[in-house]
Design a protein around this motif. Structure first.
Motif, PDB file in Angstrom:
ATOM      1  N   THR A  89     -27.246   1.643  26.466  1.00  0.00           N
ATOM      2  CA  THR A  89     -28.195   3.014  26.283  1.00  0.00           C
ATOM      3  C   THR A  89     -27.307   4.241  26.909  1.00  0.00           C
ATOM      4  N   GLN A  90     -26.854   4.770  26.288  1.00  0.00           N
ATOM      5  CA  GLN A  90     -26.467   5.972  26.892  1.00  0.00           C
ATOM      6  C   GLN A  90     -27.241   7.779  26.175  1.00  0.00           C
ATOM      7  N   THR A  91     -28.382   7.303  25.746  1.00  0.00           N
ATOM      8  CA  THR A  91     -28.997   7.739  25.568  1.00  0.00           C
ATOM      9  C   THR A  91     -29.099   9.172  26.165  1.00  0.00           C
ATOM     10  N   ASN A  92     -28.403  10.267  25.940  1.00  0.00           N
ATOM     11  CA  ASN A  92     -28.354  11.639  26.140  1.00  0.00           C
ATOM     12  C   ASN A  92     -29.029  12.256  25.971  1.00  0.00           C
ATOM     13  N   GLU A  93     -30.098  13.033  27.369  1.00  0.00           N
ATOM     14  CA  GLU A  93     -31.418  13.198  27.582  1.00  0.00           C
ATOM     15  C   GLU A  93     -31.330  15.077  26.988  1.00  0.00           C
ATOM     16  N   VAL A  94     -31.044  15.950  26.709  1.00  0.00           N
ATOM     17  CA  VAL A  94     -30.727  17.574  26.824  1.00  0.00           C
ATOM     18  C   VAL A  94     -32.142  18.162  27.829  1.00  0.00           C
ATOM     19  N   GLY A  95     -33.163  17.459  27.585  1.00  0.00           N
ATOM     20  CA  GLY A  95     -34.729  17.853  28.270  1.00  0.00           C
ATOM     21  C   GLY A  95     -34.482  17.314  29.789  1.00  0.00           C
ATOM     22  N   ARG A  96     -33.175  16.928  29.789  1.00  0.00           N
ATOM     23  CA  ARG A  96     -33.086  17.224  32.009  1.00  0.00           C
ATOM     24  C   ARG A  96     -32.484  17.608  32.212  1.00  0.00           C
ATOM     25  N   CYS A  97     -31.743  18.716  31.788  1.00  0.00           N
ATOM     26  CA  CYS A  97     -31.217  20.076  32.380  1.00  0.00           C
ATOM     27  C   CYS A  97     -33.078  21.219  33.333  1.00  0.00           C
ATOM     28  N   ILE A 116     -21.404  13.129  36.439  1.00  0.00           N
ATOM     29  CA  ILE A 116     -20.967  11.300  36.255  1.00  0.00           C
ATOM     30  C   ILE A 116     -22.449  11.116  35.521  1.00  0.00           C
ATOM     31  N   GLY A 117     -21.668   9.462  34.808  1.00  0.00           N
ATOM     32  CA  GLY A 117     -22.355   9.299  33.356  1.00  0.00           C
ATOM     33  C   GLY A 117     -23.397   9.874  32.411  1.00  0.00           C
ATOM     34  N   ALA A 118     -21.917  10.993  31.977  1.00  0.00           N
ATOM     35  CA  ALA A 118     -22.382  12.990  30.866  1.00  0.00           C
ATOM     36  C   ALA A 118     -22.693  12.341  29.169  1.00  0.00           C
ATOM     37  N   LEU A 167     -18.200  12.838  33.250  1.00  0.00           N
ATOM     38  CA  LEU A 167     -16.645  11.508  32.881  1.00  0.00           C
ATOM     39  C   LEU A 167     -17.561  10.361  32.929  1.00  0.00           C
ATOM     40  N   ASP A 168     -17.375   9.428  31.580  1.00  0.00           N
ATOM     41  CA  ASP A 168     -18.519   8.332  31.465  1.00  0.00           C
ATOM     42  C   ASP A 168     -17.601   7.040  30.946  1.00  0.00           C
ATOM     43  N   LEU A 169     -18.224   5.944  31.476  1.00  0.00           N
ATOM     44  CA  LEU A 169     -17.098   4.917  31.164  1.00  0.00           C
ATOM     45  C   LEU A 169     -17.146   4.835  29.958  1.00  0.00           C
ATOM     46  N   GLY A 215     -13.906   7.097  32.130  1.00  0.00           N
ATOM     47  CA  GLY A 215     -14.030   7.286  33.322  1.00  0.00           C
ATOM     48  C   GLY A 215     -15.089   5.918  34.192  1.00  0.00           C
ATOM     49  N   ASP A 216     -15.046   5.775  35.907  1.00  0.00           N
ATOM     50  CA  ASP A 216     -15.583   5.000  36.418  1.00  0.00           C
ATOM     51  C   ASP A 216     -15.890   5.921  37.076  1.00  0.00           C
ATOM     52  N   LEU A 217     -17.968   5.943  37.932  1.00  0.00           N
ATOM     53  CA  LEU A 217     -17.999   7.157  39.170  1.00  0.00           C
ATOM     54  C   LEU A 217     -17.154   7.212  40.264  1.00  0.00           C
ATOM     55  N   VAL A 218     -16.642   5.960  41.095  1.00  0.00           N
ATOM     56  CA  VAL A 218     -16.149   5.576  41.872  1.00  0.00           C
ATOM     57  C   VAL A 218     -14.614   5.956  41.356  1.00  0.00           C
ATOM     58  N   HIS A 238     -25.444  14.287  38.691  1.00  0.00           N
ATOM     59  CA  HIS A 238     -25.927  12.874  37.572  1.00  0.00           C
ATOM     60  C   HIS A 238     -27.733  12.676  37.123  1.00  0.00           C
ATOM     61  N   THR A 239     -27.819  12.042  35.992  1.00  0.00           N
ATOM     62  CA  THR A 239     -29.204  12.144  35.758  1.00  0.00           C
ATOM     63  C   THR A 239     -29.403  10.675  35.125  1.00  0.00           C
ATOM     64  N   SER A 240     -30.196   9.624  35.219  1.00  0.00           N
ATOM     65  CA  SER A 240     -30.298   8.418  34.956  1.00  0.00           C
ATOM     66  C   SER A 240     -29.170   7.602  34.680  1.00  0.00           C
TER      67      SER A 240
HETATM   68  C1  LIG Z   1     -28.742   5.862  30.469  1.00  0.00           C
HETATM   69  S1  LIG Z   1     -27.276   7.058  29.942  1.00  0.00           S
HETATM   70  C2  LIG Z   1     -27.679   9.157  30.845  1.00  0.00           C
HETATM   71  C3  LIG Z   1     -26.752  10.300  30.065  1.00  0.00           C
HETATM   72  C4  LIG Z   1     -27.233  11.551  31.029  1.00  0.00           C
HETATM   73  N1  LIG Z   1     -26.384  11.228  32.010  1.00  0.00           N
HETATM   74  C5  LIG Z   1     -28.155  11.938  30.573  1.00  0.00           C
HETATM   75  O1  LIG Z   1     -29.267  11.806  31.313  1.00  0.00           O
HETATM   76  O2  LIG Z   1     -28.505  12.247  29.878  1.00  0.00           O
HETATM   77  C6  LIG Z   1     -26.301   6.445  31.385  1.00  0.00           C
HETATM   78  C7  LIG Z   1     -24.627   7.276  31.161  1.00  0.00           C
HETATM   79  O3  LIG Z   1     -24.209   6.749  32.462  1.00  0.00           O
HETATM   80  C8  LIG Z   1     -22.959   5.895  31.764  1.00  0.00           C
HETATM   81  N2  LIG Z   1     -22.300   5.246  33.360  1.00  0.00           N
HETATM   82  C9  LIG Z   1     -22.923   3.844  33.989  1.00  0.00           C
HETATM   83  N3  LIG Z   1     -22.279   3.621  34.296  1.00  0.00           N
HETATM   84  C10 LIG Z   1     -20.720   3.948  34.830  1.00  0.00           C
HETATM   85  C11 LIG Z   1     -19.798   4.299  35.398  1.00  0.00           C
HETATM   86  N4  LIG Z   1     -19.722   3.419  36.587  1.00  0.00           N
HETATM   87  N5  LIG Z   1     -19.274   5.468  35.867  1.00  0.00           N
HETATM   88  C12 LIG Z   1     -19.653   6.665  34.963  1.00  0.00           C
HETATM   89  N6  LIG Z   1     -20.267   6.089  34.238  1.00  0.00           N
HETATM   90  C13 LIG Z   1     -20.712   5.402  33.703  1.00  0.00           C
HETATM   91  C14 LIG Z   1     -23.538   5.406  30.556  1.00  0.00           C
HETATM   92  O4  LIG Z   1     -22.314   4.783  29.852  1.00  0.00           O
HETATM   93  C15 LIG Z   1     -24.166   5.990  30.505  1.00  0.00           C
HETATM   94  O5  LIG Z   1     -23.795   7.530  29.421  1.00  0.00           O
END
Ligand SMILES: C[S@@+](CC[C@H](N)C(=O)[O-])C[C@H]1O[C@@H](n2cnc3c(N)ncnc32)[C@H](O)[C@@H]1O
Length: 310
Positions: A89-97, A116-118, A167-169, A215-218, A238-240
């Motif tokens: 689930t990678q919903t990119n919800e632009v409404g969160r801006c 983070i998690g873009a 950054l996103d996995l 990449g990973d958030l840490v 970061h959002t959701s």
């Molecule tokens: C539900 S989506 C939200 C996407 C965006 N933040 C939004 O609100 O539109 C969560 C995102 O976090 C990423 N994610 C999850 N674990 C992560 C990690 N350890 N490091 C980087 N990104 C991660 C996922 O790949 C996914 O794209």
């Protein structure tokens, strides 16, 4: 929480009044023992309602009639499960801006944004979109993001963004047809307005692609933060995202982000940080919490459709 309860809760707290189709489907799944057994054979992180429903939509399956949905998912389970395992689930919800903007507009400008998690990076362009906070309109770009804002004055200016990086996995590419199809499949069936704003935001991102790194958030945050210009305010946001990150990693991330210069903005489920003394949310539906540098500020609707300041 059992998988059946997860689906029943999703129906009551997330889909109710927001997506009648997904409310019906999640109730139906919660009561179907065979479907629950199939889901329980997947790893826990892969059992989520949004992932199941998006996988069926990605395969052009029916998602409005619960009977047709359950038949399709049962008959095509190997394919459905393969999509669920391969994707997230990678919903990119632009409404969160619209949730981020009141905070971003008040920070010292210009800003260097690091998300983070873009996902596809669409929330890295809060300065390019327009906002409708009830009666108040801000900006001239597309899409226009509607948000019912209470308890705070609407922002009066857009932020000045001089650097943006994500950054996103698994970063998604809005110019790749399969990635676009997956991002659209993740948007709930009735939400044509969300699909339209995804398309409009994708045009913005495609015209000026942000720096988006796998990449990973840490592990990968410090090196990316190093690349931000030092004459701008660094904002890590970061959002959701953190609901997808296991608890020990979340704590390491928080320690890391607190050690960086600039600011940290989060919009996450209230259970993630275990805040003390939050006021009651406006109603029983799911609300996330907007926080600046760890200080909770407002209740937020999950897709950015409303925010209520404390
Ligand atoms: C539900 S989506 C939200 C996407 C965006 N933040 C939004 O609100 O539109 C969560 C995102 O976090 C990423 N994610 C999850 N674990 C992560 C990690 N350890 N490091 C980087 N990104 C991660 C996922 O790949 C996914 O794209």
């Amino acid at each position: 929480m059992s998988t059946a309860t997860t689906y029943a809760e999703f129906a009551a707290r997330e889909a109710h009044d927001v997506s009648p189709a997904y409310e019906r489907l999640s109730v139906a799944v919660s009561r179907d023992r065979e479907m629950i057994a199939r889901l329980d054979a997947l790893p826990p992180a892969k059992r989520q309602p949004n992932l199941l429903f998006a996988a069926v939509r990605f395969l052009d399956g029916p998602v409005t009639d619960p009977g047709a949905f359950l038949d399709f998912a049962a008959e095509r389970w190997p394919e459905v499960a393969a999509e669920m395992l391969a994707r997230a689930t990678q919903t990119n919800e632009v409404g969160r801006c619209a949730l981020l903007l009141p905070v971003l507009a008040e920070l010292r400008q210009p800003l260097a944004l690091l998300e983070i998690g873009a996902s596809a990076g669409l929330n890295l362009f809060p300065d390019r979109y327009s906002y409708q906070y009830s009666e108040v309109r801000l900006g001239t770009g597309e899409p226009v993001l509607d948000c019912v804002l209470t308890g705070h004055e609407p922002p009066t200016k857009l932020p000045d963004v001089v650097w943006r990086a994500g950054l996103d996995l698994h970063p998604r590419d809005v110019t790749d047809p399969a990635d676009r199809r997956w991002l659209e499949s993740l948007i709930w069936p009735e939400h044509e307005h969300r699909r339209e704003r995804l398309r409009a935001a994708a045009r913005v991102a495609a015209a000026d692609p942000p720096l988006l790194l796998p990449g990973d958030l840490v592990d990968d945050l410090p090196a990316l933060a190093e690349r931000a210009p030092t004459d701008a305010t660094l904002v890590v946001f970061h959002t959701s995202v953190l609901y997808q990150v296991p608890e020990p990693r979340r704590r390491t991330f928080v320690d890391l982000v607190r050690g960086l210069p600039g600011h940290w903005v989060a919009v996450e489920n209230p259970t993630i940080f275990g805040y003390d003394d939050l006021p009651k949310p406006p109603d029983e539906t799911l609300h996330n919490v907007l926080a600046l540098d760890g200080r909770p500020l407002a209740w937020c609707r999950p897709h950015g459709q409303g925010m209520s300041w404390f």
